[in-house]
Design a protein around this motif. Sequence first.
Motif, PDB file in Angstrom:
ATOM      1  N   TYR A  29      -0.605   4.050  12.330  1.00  0.00           N
ATOM      2  CA  TYR A  29       0.278   4.412  13.427  1.00  0.00           C
ATOM      3  C   TYR A  29      -0.415   4.112  14.753  1.00  0.00           C
ATOM      4  N   GLU A  30       0.336   4.208  15.830  1.00  0.00           N
ATOM      5  CA  GLU A  30      -0.208   3.959  17.162  1.00  0.00           C
ATOM      6  C   GLU A  30      -0.003   5.184  18.036  1.00  0.00           C
ATOM      7  N   ASP A  31      -0.979   5.462  18.881  1.00  0.00           N
ATOM      8  CA  ASP A  31      -0.867   6.588  19.797  1.00  0.00           C
ATOM      9  C   ASP A  31       0.351   6.402  20.700  1.00  0.00           C
ATOM     10  N   GLY A  32       1.088   7.482  20.879  1.00  0.00           N
ATOM     11  CA  GLY A  32       2.250   7.444  21.762  1.00  0.00           C
ATOM     12  C   GLY A  32       3.499   6.881  21.135  1.00  0.00           C
ATOM     13  N   VAL A  33       3.431   6.502  19.865  1.00  0.00           N
ATOM     14  CA  VAL A  33       4.593   5.957  19.157  1.00  0.00           C
ATOM     15  C   VAL A  33       4.967   6.930  18.042  1.00  0.00           C
ATOM     16  N   PRO A  34       6.246   7.286  17.883  1.00  0.00           N
ATOM     17  CA  PRO A  34       6.634   8.217  16.816  1.00  0.00           C
ATOM     18  C   PRO A  34       6.166   7.736  15.445  1.00  0.00           C
ATOM     19  N   GLN A  35       5.788   8.681  14.601  1.00  0.00           N
ATOM     20  CA  GLN A  35       5.361   8.347  13.243  1.00  0.00           C
ATOM     21  C   GLN A  35       6.562   8.430  12.307  1.00  0.00           C
ATOM     22  N   VAL A  36       6.918   7.300  11.730  1.00  0.00           N
ATOM     23  CA  VAL A  36       8.053   7.239  10.822  1.00  0.00           C
ATOM     24  C   VAL A  36       7.561   6.858   9.435  1.00  0.00           C
ATOM     25  N   PRO A  37       8.280   7.233   8.381  1.00  0.00           N
ATOM     26  CA  PRO A  37       7.849   6.934   7.015  1.00  0.00           C
ATOM     27  C   PRO A  37       7.790   5.429   6.756  1.00  0.00           C
ATOM     28  N   ALA A  38       6.808   5.042   5.926  1.00  0.00           N
ATOM     29  CA  ALA A  38       6.647   3.639   5.553  1.00  0.00           C
ATOM     30  C   ALA A  38       6.468   3.550   4.043  1.00  0.00           C
ATOM     31  N   ALA A  39       7.285   2.718   3.402  1.00  0.00           N
ATOM     32  CA  ALA A  39       7.248   2.590   1.946  1.00  0.00           C
ATOM     33  C   ALA A  39       7.234   1.127   1.549  1.00  0.00           C
ATOM     34  N   ALA A  40       6.579   0.850   0.420  1.00  0.00           N
ATOM     35  CA  ALA A  40       6.569  -0.500  -0.149  1.00  0.00           C
ATOM     36  C   ALA A  40       7.616  -0.584  -1.248  1.00  0.00           C
ATOM     37  N   LEU A  41       8.351  -1.696  -1.264  1.00  0.00           N
ATOM     38  CA  LEU A  41       9.292  -1.979  -2.337  1.00  0.00           C
ATOM     39  C   LEU A  41       8.676  -2.998  -3.277  1.00  0.00           C
ATOM     40  N   SER A  42       8.936  -2.871  -4.571  1.00  0.00           N
ATOM     41  CA  SER A  42       8.523  -3.920  -5.492  1.00  0.00           C
ATOM     42  C   SER A  42       9.213  -5.220  -5.092  1.00  0.00           C
ATOM     43  N   THR A  43       8.667  -6.342  -5.530  1.00  0.00           N
ATOM     44  CA  THR A  43       9.281  -7.628  -5.169  1.00  0.00           C
ATOM     45  C   THR A  43      10.682  -7.757  -5.764  1.00  0.00           C
ATOM     46  N   ASN A  44      10.880  -7.270  -6.985  1.00  0.00           N
ATOM     47  CA  ASN A  44      12.236  -7.290  -7.556  1.00  0.00           C
ATOM     48  C   ASN A  44      13.175  -6.419  -6.738  1.00  0.00           C
ATOM     49  N   GLY A  45      12.680  -5.255  -6.317  1.00  0.00           N
ATOM     50  CA  GLY A  45      13.501  -4.369  -5.500  1.00  0.00           C
ATOM     51  C   GLY A  45      13.831  -4.975  -4.151  1.00  0.00           C
ATOM     52  N   ALA A  46      12.855  -5.633  -3.540  1.00  0.00           N
ATOM     53  CA  ALA A  46      13.093  -6.275  -2.247  1.00  0.00           C
ATOM     54  C   ALA A  46      14.124  -7.393  -2.382  1.00  0.00           C
ATOM     55  N   ASP A  47      14.016  -8.178  -3.437  1.00  0.00           N
ATOM     56  CA  ASP A  47      14.985  -9.251  -3.657  1.00  0.00           C
ATOM     57  C   ASP A  47      16.384  -8.685  -3.851  1.00  0.00           C
ATOM     58  N   LYS A  48      16.489  -7.600  -4.601  1.00  0.00           N
ATOM     59  CA  LYS A  48      17.800  -6.985  -4.852  1.00  0.00           C
ATOM     60  C   LYS A  48      18.391  -6.425  -3.560  1.00  0.00           C
ATOM     61  N   LEU A  49      17.558  -5.737  -2.770  1.00  0.00           N
ATOM     62  CA  LEU A  49      18.057  -5.179  -1.509  1.00  0.00           C
ATOM     63  C   LEU A  49      18.527  -6.294  -0.576  1.00  0.00           C
ATOM     64  N   SER A  50      17.762  -7.365  -0.475  1.00  0.00           N
ATOM     65  CA  SER A  50      18.149  -8.485   0.382  1.00  0.00           C
ATOM     66  C   SER A  50      19.455  -9.102  -0.073  1.00  0.00           C
ATOM     67  N   GLN A  51      19.612  -9.264  -1.368  1.00  0.00           N
ATOM     68  CA  GLN A  51      20.840  -9.844  -1.917  1.00  0.00           C
ATOM     69  C   GLN A  51      22.047  -8.962  -1.623  1.00  0.00           C
TER      70      GLN A  51
END
Length: 463
Positions: free
Chosen positions: A218-240
């Motif tokens: 994170y960076e100082d002065g910037v809100p902290q928001v959740p960050a998650a990794a998607l599997s490559t199959n999941g990323a392909d499905k979401l993009s599609q």
Amino acid sequence: MRIASFRRALGLAAILLSTAPLAVQAQTKADSVAIRRIYDEALAHGESYENLRYLTGQIGARLSGSAQAGQAVQWGQTTMEKIGLDRVYLQEVMVPHWVRGTREKAQIKGDKGKGLALSVCALGGSVGTSGKLQARVIEVQSLAELAALPADKVKGRFVFFNRPMNPLYIETGQAYGEAGDQRRSGAAAAARRGAVGALVRSLTLAHDDFPHTGAMRYEDGVPQVPAAALSTNGADKLSQLLKADPGLTVELEMSCQTLPDVKSYNVVGEIRGSKYPEEIITVGGHLDSWDLGQGAHDDGTGCTQSMEVLRLLKATGLRPERTVRAVLFMNEENGVRGGNQYAALAKAANEKHLAAMESDGGGFTPRGFNIEAEPATVRKIQGWQPLFVPYNSTEFAVGHAGTDVEPLKGQVKALIGFDCDSQRYFDIHHTAADTFDKVNRRELELGGASMAALIYLISKYGL
């Protein structure tokens, strides 16, 4: 090695000997014999593999600050004491304590509200979602593309970073490094534009359902928001599905959090040099690992190989002329505090460091070494390359040595990274698939032998 390849290697060595002065020929032959002893000991009686079996099977994942990381420290100290080194000790270091919490969940929800599960994991250091977080999604390929988007396209949404690793690079580490900015900085960049979270395509060339974790910041002065990794199959499905339904939403649930720092340790063992004990050669790997798998290739192999270097020197009777020190660094994955502490203590003690070698690319088939040094020093190390021809460990190239030895830059003549075949490494890197069964015994022991052989030469001849 095929028989023909082995004969060619021996032929090259013979040519090099025949064209050298007699004194050089005699010394080269003596070094060849010593290195052969190292390899014979490693292949016949190597202990790296069984040490790794215990570390991964009995202790398992070892994220900094965890109870398992503490157990690994005790194991490392006990294992090096059994080798019979001149000295084994601990270096105290405060490390971050991030915990994943309960297993993450994510779903894609379309117009009809039906949920399609996504393979997902929190990135290391992320905040949680405080329950379920549901929002629309905007897909981008880069941080620059995100920065160019109108504010209303980003505010209140998940930013989905979907740039894959470049498959055209021969060295997979180059592709990993190039794509890594979206994992490290994606959440902060998304938050600056008003997004509620970041979804990041896993950093791998494999197409499967294993999400890859890894450190984000994170960076100082910037809100902290959740960050998650998607599997490559999941990323392909979401993009599609986004192409068919730009209004779909993703629901994410993560309970990760950062707790107060915890006291931990680097584990250090050394053989004191017989002639120049004040000159130190370091070899190491990182003892911590991510929490999804067993931390086998990343970096249990590097730790067991580093300890094996010392055992091989003792078992073969090749007493080093300079002090050789094995270090099991703590907290490489999410802070590098162990590496920084080791360098700081070395500087405070005014120690004379000759070389520092790191193994943190997996325990695959050895290829050679990456070297960071002045040109004259690089040439000297490359001059030993012919001695490694019979073992196919011949790539002596200028390149990055490693994260934990990098803080020693400026205090040491050469930083050296053990280089092994990387084609499979990022298939399992930072995933639940990084387990002991993915490690080949022979490849692992050959790697430790190649490391010990180069350290033997540096110890004998200096830099």
